[in-house]
Design an enzyme around this catalytic site. Structure first.
Site, PDB file in Angstrom:
ATOM      1  N   ARG A 261      82.890  56.034  61.418  1.00 54.42           N
ATOM      2  CA  ARG A 261      82.430  54.827  62.127  1.00 54.42           C
ATOM      3  C   ARG A 261      83.086  54.756  63.509  1.00 54.42           C
ATOM      4  O   ARG A 261      84.277  54.920  63.663  1.00 54.42           O
ATOM      5  CB  ARG A 261      82.804  53.583  61.324  1.00 54.42           C
ATOM      6  CG  ARG A 261      82.418  52.250  61.991  1.00 54.42           C
ATOM      7  CD  ARG A 261      83.569  51.638  62.754  1.00 54.42           C
ATOM      8  NE  ARG A 261      83.297  50.252  63.174  1.00 54.42           N
ATOM      9  CZ  ARG A 261      84.090  49.557  63.975  1.00 54.42           C
ATOM     10  NH1 ARG A 261      85.190  50.103  64.466  1.00 54.42           N
ATOM     11  NH2 ARG A 261      83.796  48.322  64.305  1.00 54.42           N
ATOM     12  N   VAL A 262      82.278  54.506  64.531  1.00 59.31           N
ATOM     13  CA  VAL A 262      82.798  54.284  65.877  1.00 59.31           C
ATOM     14  C   VAL A 262      82.376  52.878  66.281  1.00 59.31           C
ATOM     15  O   VAL A 262      81.211  52.506  66.104  1.00 59.31           O
ATOM     16  CB  VAL A 262      82.248  55.340  66.866  1.00 59.31           C
ATOM     17  CG1 VAL A 262      82.654  55.006  68.294  1.00 59.31           C
ATOM     18  CG2 VAL A 262      82.761  56.733  66.491  1.00 59.31           C
ATOM     19  N   GLY A 263      83.318  52.101  66.784  1.00 55.88           N
ATOM     20  CA  GLY A 263      83.021  50.710  67.131  1.00 55.88           C
ATOM     21  C   GLY A 263      82.636  50.550  68.586  1.00 55.88           C
ATOM     22  O   GLY A 263      82.169  51.486  69.245  1.00 55.88           O
ATOM     23  N   ASP A 264      82.837  49.345  69.083  1.00 57.83           N
ATOM     24  CA  ASP A 264      82.474  49.005  70.461  1.00 57.83           C
ATOM     25  C   ASP A 264      83.428  49.599  71.494  1.00 57.83           C
ATOM     26  O   ASP A 264      83.056  49.828  72.643  1.00 57.83           O
ATOM     27  CB  ASP A 264      82.519  47.485  70.632  1.00 57.83           C
ATOM     28  CG  ASP A 264      83.923  46.956  70.312  1.00 57.83           C
ATOM     29  OD1 ASP A 264      84.395  47.168  69.180  1.00 57.83           O
ATOM     30  OD2 ASP A 264      84.566  46.364  71.209  1.00 57.83           O
TER      31      ASP A 264
ATOM     32  N   GLY B 288      83.376  44.879  66.348  1.00 60.79           N
ATOM     33  CA  GLY B 288      82.643  45.821  67.192  1.00 60.79           C
ATOM     34  C   GLY B 288      81.149  45.805  66.974  1.00 60.79           C
ATOM     35  O   GLY B 288      80.368  45.956  67.920  1.00 60.79           O
TER      36      GLY B 288
ATOM     37  N   THR C 140      87.786  42.615  72.502  1.00 60.90           N
ATOM     38  CA  THR C 140      88.312  42.834  71.148  1.00 60.90           C
ATOM     39  C   THR C 140      87.575  41.901  70.194  1.00 60.90           C
ATOM     40  O   THR C 140      87.133  40.819  70.592  1.00 60.90           O
ATOM     41  CB  THR C 140      89.835  42.570  71.084  1.00 60.90           C
ATOM     42  OG1 THR C 140      90.232  42.520  69.712  1.00 60.90           O
ATOM     43  CG2 THR C 140      90.228  41.255  71.748  1.00 60.90           C
ATOM     44  N   GLY C 141      87.462  42.330  68.941  1.00 58.06           N
ATOM     45  CA  GLY C 141      86.745  41.524  67.950  1.00 58.06           C
ATOM     46  C   GLY C 141      85.877  42.444  67.123  1.00 58.06           C
ATOM     47  O   GLY C 141      86.096  43.657  67.104  1.00 58.06           O
TER      48      GLY C 141
ATOM     49  N   THR D 108      93.580  45.329  68.096  1.00 60.63           N
ATOM     50  CA  THR D 108      93.118  46.209  69.175  1.00 60.63           C
ATOM     51  C   THR D 108      93.860  45.840  70.451  1.00 60.63           C
ATOM     52  O   THR D 108      94.219  44.678  70.639  1.00 60.63           O
ATOM     53  CB  THR D 108      91.602  45.982  69.361  1.00 60.63           C
ATOM     54  OG1 THR D 108      90.927  46.496  68.218  1.00 60.63           O
ATOM     55  CG2 THR D 108      91.059  46.652  70.612  1.00 60.63           C
TER      56      THR D 108
HETATM   57  N1  ASP Z   1      86.625  45.945  68.378  1.00 62.73           N
HETATM   58  C1  ASP Z   1      87.357  46.743  67.417  1.00 62.73           C
HETATM   59  C2  ASP Z   1      86.372  47.518  66.592  1.00 62.73           C
HETATM   60  O1  ASP Z   1      85.432  46.948  66.095  1.00 62.73           O
HETATM   61  C3  ASP Z   1      88.238  45.944  66.500  1.00 62.73           C
HETATM   62  C4  ASP Z   1      89.046  44.827  67.120  1.00 62.73           C
HETATM   63  O2  ASP Z   1      88.961  44.566  68.304  1.00 62.73           O
HETATM   64  O3  ASP Z   1      89.807  44.173  66.375  1.00 62.73           O
HETATM   65  O4  ASP Z   1      86.576  48.685  66.400  1.00 62.73           O
END
Ligand code: ASP
Length: 336
Positions: free
Chosen positions: A224-227, A250, A247-248, A196
């Site tokens: 799916r929608v993340g953070d 979500g 990032t990480g 990300t």
């Molecule tokens: N935060 C992002 C998500 O979960 C993925 C990522 O940051 O690697 O969509």
């Protein structure tokens, strides 16, 4: 005589700062553009491409600011460099959902009016961050998703790109690996591509903005929608405190509103650096998984924190570019 006038003005500024406080009396801040290229278990073979990408992005964003562009122009330029770079999981190079398709999320937020724009699960565009900005600047909404987001982008003149042009061999392999593992947990970043991208920037008046863009997690469910597109989770900006891009995983980031959590900890008196790592660790302690974040205070103080194995980052301040990917890294490149 001229010198006397300047000295007089400086004395008035200093006295007024003491009398009315810092908020009423704008300071000169040294502008910074700080970017990340994703937190996670990055294989060593990916270190160099990611480090080169984040350095190019930080320089591109800073060049925009230096040439008189706006903060939003700067973070958009930085993020677009990484959306075009297959070393990252955003735009071209995004990971694939369970059906083998690219669905992307992005956000921009500015800290003066707390305005945000975002897109979720958008397909067939090269630069989701630009569409997020268009949502902020041209609609009364904050978040558009799926077909509606793409229809809006097209109405604003953003051309469709074939999905195949966004898909890389690396993303296909990551999905195969995920499917072979028989895992039903797309949040296991060791099974998929990470990367990300995000950027935060502060100008000489202490205004702040952020932008984050992602393909999400490899093997995620369709829709799916993340953070990333959620204000407070994937990014947050408030001129009264600072700005953050995260990032990480979500599903964990959203549970603690990680970007907002960093700023809340800063509000309690911690530095950008202390707050960033404290918030990331608090997330892991409360809900598990790992993450990373980049932070700038409205005074230009820098925070870079992650508890994943690695996170590529870079920033330009004046004629120095700092960068790193492992804990403790701080490489420096001088710009002439
Ligand atoms: N935060 C992002 C998500 O979960 C993925 C990522 O940051 O690697 O969509």
């Amino acid at each position: 005589m001229e010198l006397a006038k300047v000295l007089f003005l400086m004395i008035v500024i200093c006295i007024s700062r003491v009398v009315v406080g810092d908020e009423m009396c704008p300071r000169m801040v040294e502008p910074v553009v700080l970017v990340h290229g994703g937190a996670g278990d990055i294989p060593d073979s990916q270190d160099q491409p990611k480090l080169e990408g984040v350095r190019r992005a930080a320089k591109a964003g800073y060049a925009v600011l230096a040439q008189g562009g706006s903060l939003l122009d700067a973070v958009q330029a930085a993020v677009e460099v990484m959306e075009d770079d297959e070393a990252f999981n955003a735009g071209h190079g995004s990971v694939l959902n369970a059906d083998g398709e690219v669905e992307m999320d992005a956000i921009v937020m500015e800290g003066t009016g707390l305005n945000a724009g975002a897109v979720g699960a958008i397909k067939n565009v090269s630069h989701p961050v630009y569409v997020a900005r268009l949502v902020m600047e041209n609609t009364s909404h904050v978040l558009l998703v799926g077909d509606g987001a793409k229809r809006f982008a097209n109405d604003m003149g953003v051309p469709d790109v074939p999905m195949e042009s966004l898909i890389t061999q690396k993303a296909k392999h990551a999905l195969e690996k995920f499917k072979k593992s028989k895992s039903n947990d797309p949040t296991r970043t060791e099974l998929g591509g990470v990367g990300t991208v995000g950027a935060v920037a502060v100008d000489s008046e202490g205004h702040v903005v952020c932008a984050t863009s992602t393909g999400g997690t490899s093997g995620k469910m369709v829709g799916r929608v993340g953070d990333t597109p959620i204000p407070g989770s994937g990014g947050y900006s408030d001129d009264q405190i600072g700005t953050v891009s995260t990032t990480g995983v979500g599903e964990s980031i959203m549970k603690v509103n990680l970007a907002h959590l960093v700023l809340n900890i800063m509000k309690q008196g911690k530095t950008a650096q202390e707050a960033t790592i404290e918030a990331v660790n608090e997330m892991t302690n409360r809900v598990g998984k790992t993450a990373g974040a980049i932070t700038l205070s409205n005074a230009g103080d820098i925070g870079i924190g992650f508890n994943s194995k690695k996170m590529a980052w870079a920033y330009q301040k004046g004629n120095e570019v700092h960068y790193g990917i492992r804990e403790g890294d701080d490489f420096i490149e001088q710009i002439n």
